[in-house]
Design a protein around this motif. Structure first.
Motif, PDB file in Angstrom:
ATOM      1  N   TRP A  97       0.854  -1.200   0.000  1.00 44.92           N
ATOM      2  CA  TRP A  97       0.000   0.000   0.000  1.00 44.92           C
ATOM      3  C   TRP A  97       0.891   1.253   0.000  1.00 44.92           C
ATOM      4  CZ3 TRP A  97      -3.665   1.532   4.665  1.00 44.92           C
ATOM      5  CH2 TRP A  97      -4.570   2.503   4.229  1.00 44.92           C
ATOM      6  N   ARG A 134       2.393   1.993  -3.328  1.00 41.96           N
ATOM      7  CA  ARG A 134       1.385   2.542  -4.248  1.00 41.96           C
ATOM      8  C   ARG A 134       1.071   3.997  -3.923  1.00 41.96           C
ATOM      9  NH1 ARG A 134      -1.973  -1.376  -6.974  1.00 41.96           N
ATOM     10  NH2 ARG A 134      -0.997  -3.413  -6.771  1.00 41.96           N
ATOM     11  N   LYS A 135       1.019   4.327  -2.623  1.00 41.46           N
ATOM     12  CA  LYS A 135       0.721   5.718  -2.255  1.00 41.46           C
ATOM     13  C   LYS A 135       1.868   6.633  -2.698  1.00 41.46           C
ATOM     14  CE  LYS A 135      -0.671   4.865   2.047  1.00 41.46           C
ATOM     15  NZ  LYS A 135      -1.282   4.937   3.393  1.00 41.46           N
ATOM     16  N   ARG A 167       3.564   6.175  -5.219  1.00 39.36           N
ATOM     17  CA  ARG A 167       3.390   6.338  -6.672  1.00 39.36           C
ATOM     18  C   ARG A 167       2.209   7.250  -6.968  1.00 39.36           C
ATOM     19  NH1 ARG A 167       2.139   0.958  -8.636  1.00 39.36           N
ATOM     20  NH2 ARG A 167       3.632  -0.368  -7.581  1.00 39.36           N
ATOM     21  N   ARG A 168       1.670   7.870  -5.934  1.00 40.51           N
ATOM     22  CA  ARG A 168       0.584   8.843  -6.019  1.00 40.51           C
ATOM     23  C   ARG A 168      -0.749   8.229  -6.425  1.00 40.51           C
ATOM     24  NH1 ARG A 168       1.410  13.973  -5.660  1.00 40.51           N
ATOM     25  NH2 ARG A 168       3.455  14.569  -4.942  1.00 40.51           N
ATOM     26  N   GLU A 169      -0.932   6.933  -6.165  1.00 44.50           N
ATOM     27  CA  GLU A 169      -2.279   6.376  -6.323  1.00 44.50           C
ATOM     28  C   GLU A 169      -3.131   6.918  -5.190  1.00 44.50           C
ATOM     29  OE1 GLU A 169      -2.623   2.071  -6.765  1.00 44.50           O
ATOM     30  OE2 GLU A 169      -0.687   2.020  -7.783  1.00 44.50           O
ATOM     31  N   LEU A 170      -4.422   7.043  -5.402  1.00 42.92           N
ATOM     32  CA  LEU A 170      -5.308   7.506  -4.329  1.00 42.92           C
ATOM     33  C   LEU A 170      -5.354   6.450  -3.224  1.00 42.92           C
ATOM     34  CD1 LEU A 170      -8.166   9.006  -6.497  1.00 42.92           C
ATOM     35  CD2 LEU A 170      -6.632  10.264  -4.945  1.00 42.92           C
ATOM     36  N   PRO A 196      -8.192   3.324  -3.455  1.00 43.10           N
ATOM     37  CA  PRO A 196      -7.890   2.379  -4.553  1.00 43.10           C
ATOM     38  C   PRO A 196      -6.533   1.713  -4.372  1.00 43.10           C
ATOM     39  CG  PRO A 196      -8.678   4.476  -5.422  1.00 43.10           C
ATOM     40  CD  PRO A 196      -8.506   4.668  -3.948  1.00 43.10           C
ATOM     41  N   ALA A 197      -5.580   2.433  -3.812  1.00 41.07           N
ATOM     42  CA  ALA A 197      -4.252   1.842  -3.594  1.00 41.07           C
ATOM     43  C   ALA A 197      -4.343   0.677  -2.608  1.00 41.07           C
ATOM     44  CB  ALA A 197      -3.285   2.900  -3.065  1.00 41.07           C
ATOM     45  N   TYR A 233      -6.959  -1.214  -2.087  1.00 47.59           N
ATOM     46  CA  TYR A 233      -7.611  -2.348  -2.764  1.00 47.59           C
ATOM     47  C   TYR A 233      -6.634  -3.049  -3.707  1.00 47.59           C
ATOM     48  CZ  TYR A 233     -12.210  -1.860  -0.845  1.00 47.59           C
ATOM     49  OH  TYR A 233     -13.248  -1.878   0.024  1.00 47.59           O
ATOM     50  N   GLY A 234      -5.817  -2.274  -4.394  1.00 44.00           N
ATOM     51  CA  GLY A 234      -4.818  -2.867  -5.285  1.00 44.00           C
ATOM     52  C   GLY A 234      -3.829  -3.707  -4.504  1.00 44.00           C
ATOM     53  N   GLU A 270      -3.132  -7.771  -4.809  1.00 42.40           N
ATOM     54  CA  GLU A 270      -1.821  -8.276  -5.200  1.00 42.40           C
ATOM     55  C   GLU A 270      -1.274  -9.258  -4.171  1.00 42.40           C
ATOM     56  OE1 GLU A 270       0.791  -5.196  -6.643  1.00 42.40           O
ATOM     57  OE2 GLU A 270       2.518  -6.544  -6.458  1.00 42.40           O
TER      58      GLU A 270
END
Ligand code: ATP
Ligand code: MG
Length: 445
Positions: free
Chosen positions: A312, A315-316, A318-321, A324-325, A327-328, A332
């Motif tokens: 998580w 992903r954060k 990488r500037r994912e929200l 959604p990050a 959940y991704g 994974e």
């Protein structure tokens, strides 16, 4: 001295390793009242028809060790079809290893026919693992095929005696887990026995006979050939044994934790997560020993949480929200585990519910905390939050707030709400949304 004496006392009828010792009621310590009435009825029913029938394996071992057995299995010289014909409520199950389930009320007794010793014709895979196993044999052969001496005990509830072909009672009394036969070839036949050695020794407080322990380190790689579903089943048994913390410690001691199961790597190789996982497993052990229910979903959610956190975070960055990050990350991590461990779909659903609730505990303003209380999975999510606080991942204060909030009356709850500390712009959005409550950011039902 004591070891010799015990082996002599319990090995009355000779010294050869597979010579039968017939141990009378007064000596083995099993009381008939401790045995499941259903298992007794199955043995009586079979014996009435002229067959041999005994309570066998783990139940006998546990009763002699003074532990209440989890379940009762019966072994007999009747074939599955003959067993099926005697008990109305019964059915033959399994293909590679046929057994009969006999139902009495809510209880199911597993009845298996004595298996013959393996021969050159036994169906095995390229690594020597036994694949098919439906050749019937004598009780001596059946005993010789079991894994450890303490598991090769047969209790006759009619006569009250225990049949012991491999000095299992003596080994149990002197607290040693000893393999029947040559440990290396027994591990090759079935590598799960390495995990069973660890689990059973932890459960019963036995030490591993040096010959049982010695080959494990070099043979550990064979575990990779075990089908995923069987491995998952074995891991569940280990984690829900009531001795999970001890099992994990012993797996580590035996060098069984590394590079074998992604799940175990996860548990044991991340310093950050270790405290959390040991806390969770300690909790699980307490619940199991107190006879309370334990949800596999909750357990696996704890085991994998720090993997999710790490994923998580990446992903954060990488500037994912955030949501959604999360959940991704969840998907994974579960996907990686699914390759090796067949976590069932229902359990995956439970795991995701618990994880998805976590960010919602951060929100302590407006109507959000009230809505969280209404969630069907609130309790599991909250228990998870308490563990996170206990391991130092989040402030104690947050868990304490939720402990108080759920038990407080309406006025106190109102007073407890924490003013939103979000930046101005966000606050204005919330203000606008007064008449229409903010969307459920986690997407959780
Ligand atoms: P528990 O029920 O406490 O998990 P258990 O020893 O009863 O432990 P089961 O899987 O119920 O384990 O197996 C019942 C019996 O079948 C064992 O006691 C043993 O005699 C035999 N057995 C189980 N697994 C193996 C194996 N992999 N190799 C040889 N014998 C086995
Ligand atoms: Mg058992």
């Amino acid at each position: 001295m004591i070891r010799k004496l015990l082996r002599r006392v319990f090995r009355r009828n000779g010294n050869a390793d597979n010579r039968l010792a017939l141990i009378p009621a007064g000596r083995h310590g099993i009381r008939r009242e401790e045995v499941s009435p259903a298992a007794i009825k199955v043995c009586e029913g079979l014996q009435r028809e002229g067959f041999r029938a005994y309570v066998v394996g783990g139940a006998v071992r546990d009763l002699i060790a003074g532990i209440p057995p989890k379940d009762f299995d019966v072994a007999t010289d009747a074939t599955p079809e003959q067993v099926r014909a005697i008990f109305r409520r019964s059915r033959i199950i399994g293909r590679r290893f046929q057994i009969v389930h006999v139902m009495f009320g809510a209880e199911t007794i597993e009845v298996s026919t004595f298996r013959a010793a393996h021969t050159d014709h036994t169906e095995k895979d390229a690594h020597g693992r036994v694949l098919r196993d439906n050749v019937w044999g004598s009780i001596e052969e059946d005993a010789g095929r079991r894994d450890f001496t303490v598991n090769a005990l047969y209790y006759d509830p009619v006569a009250g005696t225990v049949l012991d072909y491999h000095c299992g009672v003596a080994d149990l009394k002197q607290k040693t887990l000893r393999m029947i036969g040559e440990p290396r070839s027994r591990y090759r036949e079935d590598p799960v026995r390495m995990l069973r050695a660890v689990r059973l020794s932890a459960k019963l407080g036995l030490s591993l006979d040096p010959a049982v322990a010695a080959p494990i380190r070099e043979m550990a790689g064979l575990i990779e050939n075990i089908p995923a579903a069987r491995l998952f089943e074995e891991m569940l048994k280990l984690l829900l044994s009531g001795h999970a913390v001890e099992c994990i410690k012993r797996l580590r001691d035996q060098g069984l934790h590394h590079g074998l199961l992604p799940l175990l790597d996860v548990i044991l190789e991340q310093p950050l997560g270790e405290k959390f996982v040991l806390l969770a497993l300690g909790n699980t052990d307490d619940r199991v020993r107190a006879g309370k229910s334990v949800s596999p979903g909750f357990l696996f959610a704890t085991l994998l949480w720090h993997e999710v956190l790490a994923n998580w975070e990446i992903r954060k960055q990488r500037r994912e929200l955030p949501i959604p990050a999360l959940y991704g990350a969840m998907d994974e991590v579960l996907e990686i585990q699914a390759e090796k461990l067949a976590i069932t779909r229902r359990i995956v659903g439970d795991i995701k519910d618990i994880w998805a609730l976590q960010p919602r505990f951060d929100k302590r303003a407006g109507k959000t905390p009230y809505r969280l209380l209404e969630q069907p999975r609130f309790r599991a999510g909250y228990d998870f939050l308490v563990l996170r606080a206990g391991s130092g991942e989040i402030p104690d204060e947050l868990a304490a707030w939720w402990t108080e909030f759920q038990n407080a009356g309406p006025d106190r709850r109102e007073a407890m709400l924490v003013p939103d500390a979000a930046p101005k712009k966000k606050r204005r959005r919330r203000g606008n949304a007064k008449s229409t409550p903010p969307a459920d950011t986690t997407g959780n039902p």
